[in-house]
Scaffold this active site. Structure first.
Site, PDB file in Angstrom:
ATOM      1  N   HIS A   1       0.859  -1.180   0.000  1.00 56.31           N
ATOM      2  CA  HIS A   1       0.000   0.000   0.000  1.00 56.31           C
ATOM      3  C   HIS A   1       0.900   1.236   0.000  1.00 56.31           C
ATOM      4  O   HIS A   1       2.042   1.184   0.467  1.00 56.31           O
ATOM      5  CB  HIS A   1      -0.854   0.096   1.267  1.00 56.31           C
TER       6      HIS A   1
ATOM      7  N   ASP B   1       2.323   2.091   3.420  1.00 48.03           N
ATOM      8  CA  ASP B   1       3.347   1.183   3.948  1.00 48.03           C
ATOM      9  C   ASP B   1       4.745   1.683   3.660  1.00 48.03           C
ATOM     10  O   ASP B   1       5.688   1.369   4.397  1.00 48.03           O
ATOM     11  CB  ASP B   1       3.245  -0.213   3.287  1.00 48.03           C
TER      12      ASP B   1
END
Length: 434
Positions: free
Chosen positions: A99, A102
């Site tokens: 993501h 992240d």
């Protein structure tokens, strides 16, 4: 550079009799199964969020992991990337997934977050020039930040909808730039907590229009990968709109997207929806939606999504049998959406968790492939439905009416008798291979 995984060797296949912790016993990437390399069948991916971003918390306690890359700076984000690609090398992992949140620190504005993200994407691109690991899929985190507490695409605030759309655009651009083979949408907050403040019709229309824009943008930028939705029934929302494969299919049909979008199915989510993993895989295949899988398991004594690494060969074999029946992966793969237990603090734990899971999956896949190639189960299935291959019965199904079928029953004096489904016989057959 990093020495986080200091003294941990690259894992290699040593066979079932190996005494080394740091070896594969069942996963030989070059082993030919059904005429294809095992690595190319399984297409393993490492989840960036659980492996490198998760701090080890649970609903009742906070951080237990102390990682040198934790912190909201670009330097720490690049160190995290260095650690990640080192782990990919140790595992010889063909793919990873991420993501946006992240991999980059959150900025003071959308523009700053975007600049941080684009800088890390460029850092990934440089890494990928000297490492073999590719991007299986990218996605956007539209659930962690407090702005998404009432959803992203389904939020009652149009500004959150707009922020979410801009975030997805950036993540789709990054996925294409890095050669990603899929783009995933998971609606963790797309649902409701109470109907007292929820307009179901309005939120469905917003979600449908959002997905239509995603598909339009895919074609505009020439992204050749698949768009995938990941079903989940609840948690964190009381009821999430992408409840299971069947629900997602109905949603796609409603908005004319059933030929544009497929599903990424997670074992843990299937269990929370009251299904088995293999049920969701088989249904997705029958509906033409099968795309990719998130591999993990739940603790069956817990009522929530524990995201543990898989450890059951029989369970995984059932799943991979359905993957094989679906024709195998094309753009999809086996992404380990799984995390360490809070008490597993050491660098070695992170490596060994993946190594064990890869072995379990390899052993399960080979068992499923052997049964599929044997053909006994498929022959038994075909025999059970053989009556439908008779021309008269084909005609009955395609052009019969209640009047014509009733006349046939009366004319032939039909008296059908039940036939055994032979479940126990087939379970015994299954267990001979697993």
């Amino acid at each position: 550079m990093t020495d986080f995984f200091k003294d941990i060797p690259q894992l290699r296949y040593e066979g079932p009799d190996s005494s080394s912790d740091f070896a594969f016993r069942h996963y030989n990437p070059d082993e030919l199964v059904m005429g294809k390399r095992l690595e190319d069948h399984l297409r393993f991916g490492v989840a960036y969020w659980h492996s490198f971003a998760w701090p080890g918390g649970d609903p009742f306690g906070g951080q237990t992991f102390d990682r040198p890359w934790f912190g909201d700076t670009m330097a720490r984000a690049k160190l995290k990337a260095d650690v990640a690609f080192k782990m990919f090398d140790i595992l010889n992992a063909p793919f990873f997934c991420f993501h946006d949140a992240d991999v980059r620190p959150e900025g003071e504005s959308f523009a700053e977050s975007l600049r941080n993200f684009e800088e890390i994407v460029d850092y990934f691109a440089a890494k990928m020039e000297t490492h073999r690991t590719r991007l299986l899929w990218g996605t956007a985190n539209l659930f962690s930040h407090r702005r998404f507490m009432a959803g992203a695409a389904t939020n009652p605030d149009p500004d959150v909808f707009a922020w979410s759309a801009a975030t997805v655009k950036a993540c789709m651009d990054a996925t294409k730039k890095l050669g990603g083979q899929n783009y995933v949408l998971w609606g963790g907050r797309e649902g409701y907590e109470t109907l007292l403040n929820t307009d179901l019709s309005r939120e469905a229309e917003q979600a449908g229009r959002f997905l239509q824009m995603v598909v339009d943008y895919k074609h505009k930028i020439g992204f050749d990968g698949a768009i995938l939705i990941e079903p989940k029934p609840q948690e964190p929302s009381k009821h999430q709109y992408d409840y299971d494969v069947a629900t997602v299919y109905g949603f796609l049909k409603r908005f004319g997207l059933e030929t544009e979008v497929k599903v990424n199915i997670e074992q843990g989510h299937a269990i929370l929806a009251g299904h088995s993993f293999e049920h969701e895989l088989a249904l997705a295949s029958s509906l033409g939606l099968f795309g990719s899988i998130d591999m993990n398991r739940n603790d069956y004594q817990s009522g929530w999504d524990t995201d543990q690494f898989p450890d059951s060969v029989p369970e995984m074999a059932r799943a991979y049998y359905e993957v094989i029946r679906a024709g195998g992966f094309t753009t999809g793969g086996t992404n380990f959406d799984a995390k360490l237990r809070r008490q597993s603090l050491d660098p070695e734990d992170l490596i060994l968790a993946h190594a064990g899971a890869m072995d379990v999956c390899a052993r399960a896949f080979k068992a499923a492939a052997a049964l599929f190639e044997d053909g006994s189960l498929e022959r038994a299935r075909a025999e059970r439905y053989a009556g439908w291959d008779d021309p008269a019965n084909i005609a009955m199904l395609s052009s019969g009416t209640l009047d014509s079928i009733s006349a046939r029953v009366l004319a032939t004096d039909l008296d059908p008798q039940p036939r055994s489904g032979r479940q126990e016989r087939l379970e015994n057959l299954w267990n001979r291979f697993v």
